[in-house]
Design an enzyme around this catalytic site. Structure first.
Site, PDB file in Angstrom:
ATOM      1  N   TYR A  50      53.291  46.798  46.207  1.00 27.00           N
ATOM      2  CA  TYR A  50      52.847  45.472  45.683  1.00 27.00           C
ATOM      3  C   TYR A  50      54.057  44.139  45.988  1.00 27.00           C
ATOM      4  O   TYR A  50      54.527  43.783  44.942  1.00 27.00           O
ATOM      5  CB  TYR A  50      52.700  46.228  43.793  1.00 27.00           C
ATOM      6  CG  TYR A  50      51.502  46.730  44.145  1.00 27.00           C
ATOM      7  CD1 TYR A  50      50.284  45.753  44.300  1.00 27.00           C
ATOM      8  CD2 TYR A  50      51.115  47.902  43.260  1.00 27.00           C
ATOM      9  CE1 TYR A  50      48.274  46.251  43.632  1.00 27.00           C
ATOM     10  CE2 TYR A  50      49.665  47.666  42.669  1.00 27.00           C
ATOM     11  CZ  TYR A  50      48.505  47.193  42.974  1.00 27.00           C
ATOM     12  OH  TYR A  50      47.715  47.530  43.028  1.00 27.00           O
ATOM     13  N   PHE A  58      56.026  42.421  35.305  1.00 29.12           N
ATOM     14  CA  PHE A  58      54.985  43.672  35.154  1.00 29.12           C
ATOM     15  C   PHE A  58      55.297  44.580  36.075  1.00 29.12           C
ATOM     16  O   PHE A  58      55.242  45.972  36.207  1.00 29.12           O
ATOM     17  CB  PHE A  58      53.240  43.537  35.083  1.00 29.12           C
ATOM     18  CG  PHE A  58      53.242  42.820  35.683  1.00 29.12           C
ATOM     19  CD1 PHE A  58      52.375  43.606  36.671  1.00 29.12           C
ATOM     20  CD2 PHE A  58      52.584  41.180  36.072  1.00 29.12           C
ATOM     21  CE1 PHE A  58      52.144  42.362  38.222  1.00 29.12           C
ATOM     22  CE2 PHE A  58      52.336  40.253  36.336  1.00 29.12           C
ATOM     23  CZ  PHE A  58      51.838  41.138  37.820  1.00 29.12           C
ATOM     24  N   ARG A  90      35.655  43.401  46.891  1.00 28.16           N
ATOM     25  CA  ARG A  90      35.658  42.449  46.006  1.00 28.16           C
ATOM     26  C   ARG A  90      35.395  42.089  44.638  1.00 28.16           C
ATOM     27  O   ARG A  90      35.238  42.162  43.618  1.00 28.16           O
ATOM     28  CB  ARG A  90      36.527  40.726  46.544  1.00 28.16           C
ATOM     29  CG  ARG A  90      37.884  41.719  47.576  1.00 28.16           C
ATOM     30  CD  ARG A  90      38.820  41.729  46.731  1.00 28.16           C
ATOM     31  NE  ARG A  90      39.728  40.722  45.147  1.00 28.16           N
ATOM     32  CZ  ARG A  90      40.855  40.624  45.083  1.00 28.16           C
ATOM     33  NH1 ARG A  90      41.035  41.992  44.874  1.00 28.16           N
ATOM     34  NH2 ARG A  90      41.379  39.585  44.604  1.00 28.16           N
ATOM     35  N   ARG A 107      35.619  47.243  37.854  1.00 28.93           N
ATOM     36  CA  ARG A 107      36.593  47.237  36.675  1.00 28.93           C
ATOM     37  C   ARG A 107      36.048  45.695  34.919  1.00 28.93           C
ATOM     38  O   ARG A 107      37.310  46.280  34.253  1.00 28.93           O
ATOM     39  CB  ARG A 107      37.596  44.870  37.299  1.00 28.93           C
ATOM     40  CG  ARG A 107      38.406  46.005  38.169  1.00 28.93           C
ATOM     41  CD  ARG A 107      38.687  45.467  38.951  1.00 28.93           C
ATOM     42  NE  ARG A 107      39.824  45.353  39.731  1.00 28.93           N
ATOM     43  CZ  ARG A 107      40.653  44.626  40.931  1.00 28.93           C
ATOM     44  NH1 ARG A 107      40.450  42.733  40.713  1.00 28.93           N
ATOM     45  NH2 ARG A 107      42.140  45.149  41.360  1.00 28.93           N
ATOM     46  N   ASN A 121      42.230  48.602  35.754  1.00 32.58           N
ATOM     47  CA  ASN A 121      41.545  47.834  36.596  1.00 32.58           C
ATOM     48  C   ASN A 121      40.826  48.998  37.544  1.00 32.58           C
ATOM     49  O   ASN A 121      40.443  48.609  38.086  1.00 32.58           O
ATOM     50  CB  ASN A 121      41.896  46.701  37.082  1.00 32.58           C
ATOM     51  CG  ASN A 121      42.608  46.388  37.865  1.00 32.58           C
ATOM     52  OD1 ASN A 121      42.752  46.944  38.902  1.00 32.58           O
ATOM     53  ND2 ASN A 121      42.956  45.069  37.848  1.00 32.58           N
ATOM     54  N   HIS A 124      41.873  49.300  43.178  1.00 31.53           N
ATOM     55  CA  HIS A 124      42.844  47.569  43.822  1.00 31.53           C
ATOM     56  C   HIS A 124      41.404  48.300  45.222  1.00 31.53           C
ATOM     57  O   HIS A 124      40.393  49.092  45.961  1.00 31.53           O
ATOM     58  CB  HIS A 124      43.915  48.831  45.120  1.00 31.53           C
ATOM     59  CG  HIS A 124      44.036  47.665  45.673  1.00 31.53           C
ATOM     60  ND1 HIS A 124      45.239  46.486  45.611  1.00 31.53           N
ATOM     61  CD2 HIS A 124      44.382  47.554  47.118  1.00 31.53           C
ATOM     62  CE1 HIS A 124      45.176  46.329  46.814  1.00 31.53           C
ATOM     63  NE2 HIS A 124      44.470  46.626  47.656  1.00 31.53           N
TER      64      HIS A 124
HETATM   65  N1  UDP Z   1      48.354  42.791  37.681  1.00 36.75           N
HETATM   66  C1  UDP Z   1      48.193  43.174  36.039  1.00 36.75           C
HETATM   67  N2  UDP Z   1      49.236  41.978  35.679  1.00 36.75           N
HETATM   68  C2  UDP Z   1      49.018  40.445  35.947  1.00 36.75           C
HETATM   69  C3  UDP Z   1      48.162  40.506  37.133  1.00 36.75           C
HETATM   70  C4  UDP Z   1      48.577  41.568  38.500  1.00 36.75           C
HETATM   71  O1  UDP Z   1      48.834  43.829  35.761  1.00 36.75           O
HETATM   72  O2  UDP Z   1      49.017  39.410  35.567  1.00 36.75           O
HETATM   73  C5  UDP Z   1      48.125  44.286  38.195  1.00 36.75           C
HETATM   74  C6  UDP Z   1      46.629  44.683  37.805  1.00 36.75           C
HETATM   75  O3  UDP Z   1      47.075  45.738  38.302  1.00 36.75           O
HETATM   76  C7  UDP Z   1      46.555  43.818  39.831  1.00 36.75           C
HETATM   77  C8  UDP Z   1      47.785  44.507  40.628  1.00 36.75           C
HETATM   78  O4  UDP Z   1      48.594  44.182  39.426  1.00 36.75           O
HETATM   79  O5  UDP Z   1      45.532  44.756  39.817  1.00 36.75           O
HETATM   80  C9  UDP Z   1      47.095  43.636  41.427  1.00 36.75           C
HETATM   81  O6  UDP Z   1      47.374  42.076  41.354  1.00 36.75           O
HETATM   82  P1  UDP Z   1      46.632  41.397  41.567  1.00 36.75           P
HETATM   83  O7  UDP Z   1      47.413  39.604  41.914  1.00 36.75           O
HETATM   84  O8  UDP Z   1      46.926  41.350  43.618  1.00 36.75           O
HETATM   85  O9  UDP Z   1      44.997  41.545  41.573  1.00 36.75           O
HETATM   86  P2  UDP Z   1      44.139  42.583  42.977  1.00 36.75           P
HETATM   87  O10 UDP Z   1      44.491  41.483  44.056  1.00 36.75           O
HETATM   88  O11 UDP Z   1      44.105  43.181  42.602  1.00 36.75           O
HETATM   89  O12 UDP Z   1      42.704  41.676  41.932  1.00 36.75           O
HETATM   90 MG    MG Z   2      46.134  41.829  45.651  1.00 33.28          MG
END
Ligand code: UDP
Ligand code: MG
Length: 165
Positions: A50, A58, A90, A107, A121, A124
């Protein structure tokens, strides 16, 4: 175009016994699983995975979530391969925010927002080809994937390793 994508069943998904459901949903894509591991996630791995979110408020909670502090200390990592793999996976995952995600998506069906504001969620999935290459290389060695997805080279390793006694 054939692509590879990284999927993680996150600790909440494992704790809630959703592995079978999630794999069944993903099988709708007809993609091939070319790598699979159960991983105990270190802080270092979580931080690397991450890294792009390190300035978010967060971030610390997100690391704890991925390391399994709130559920189970494990993640299931998979590599899916096939036509348009990244977008197909996705789509089945649904939006990042589980409250905004289509209720029929993984999700939307299984995610929640914690009182601390983290989106738990359940899954990933890589968002684009650059991300999938970076993530697959982070979670898998070349030997752990049954296709030669990216160029490899021979190297001598001299690290101490644990072997079966
Ligand atoms: N996340 C969160 N709050 C936010 C955005 C993201 O808790 O406002 C967490 C969530 O678990 C997410 C992960 O951080 O799956 C990675 O964020 P990303 O923006 O990459 O979203 P993703 O690619 O997983 O849809
Ligand atoms: Mg992501």
């Amino acid at each position: 175009m054939n692509q590879a994508t990284l999927v993680l069943i996150k600790p909440d998904g494992l704790k809630k016994s959703l592995t079978g459901n999630i794999l069944t949903r993903l099988s709708e894509t007809k993609l091939d699983i070319v790598g699979a591991r159960i991983v105990k996630v270190s802080r270092e791995l979580a931080e690397k995975h991450y890294a792009m979110l390190k300035d978010k408020p967060f971030f610390e909670e997100l690391l704890k979530y991925l390391m399994g502090e709130y559920h189970k200390k494990k993640v299931m990592a998979l590599v899916y391969y096939g036509e348009d793999a990244i977008q197909k996976v996705r789509n089945i995952c649904g939006s990042t925010n589980p409250e905004e995600a289509d209720p029929v998506s993984i999700r939307g069906a299984y995610g929640r927002i914690t009182t601390k504001g983290v989106y738990e969620n359940a899954i990933h999935a890589s968002a684009n080809p650059e991300e999938s290459e970076r993530e697959i290389k982070l979670w898998f060695t070349p030997e752990e994937v049954i296709l030669e997805l990216y160029p490899t080279k021979a190297a001598k390793k001299s690290v101490e390793a644990r072997i079966w006694a």
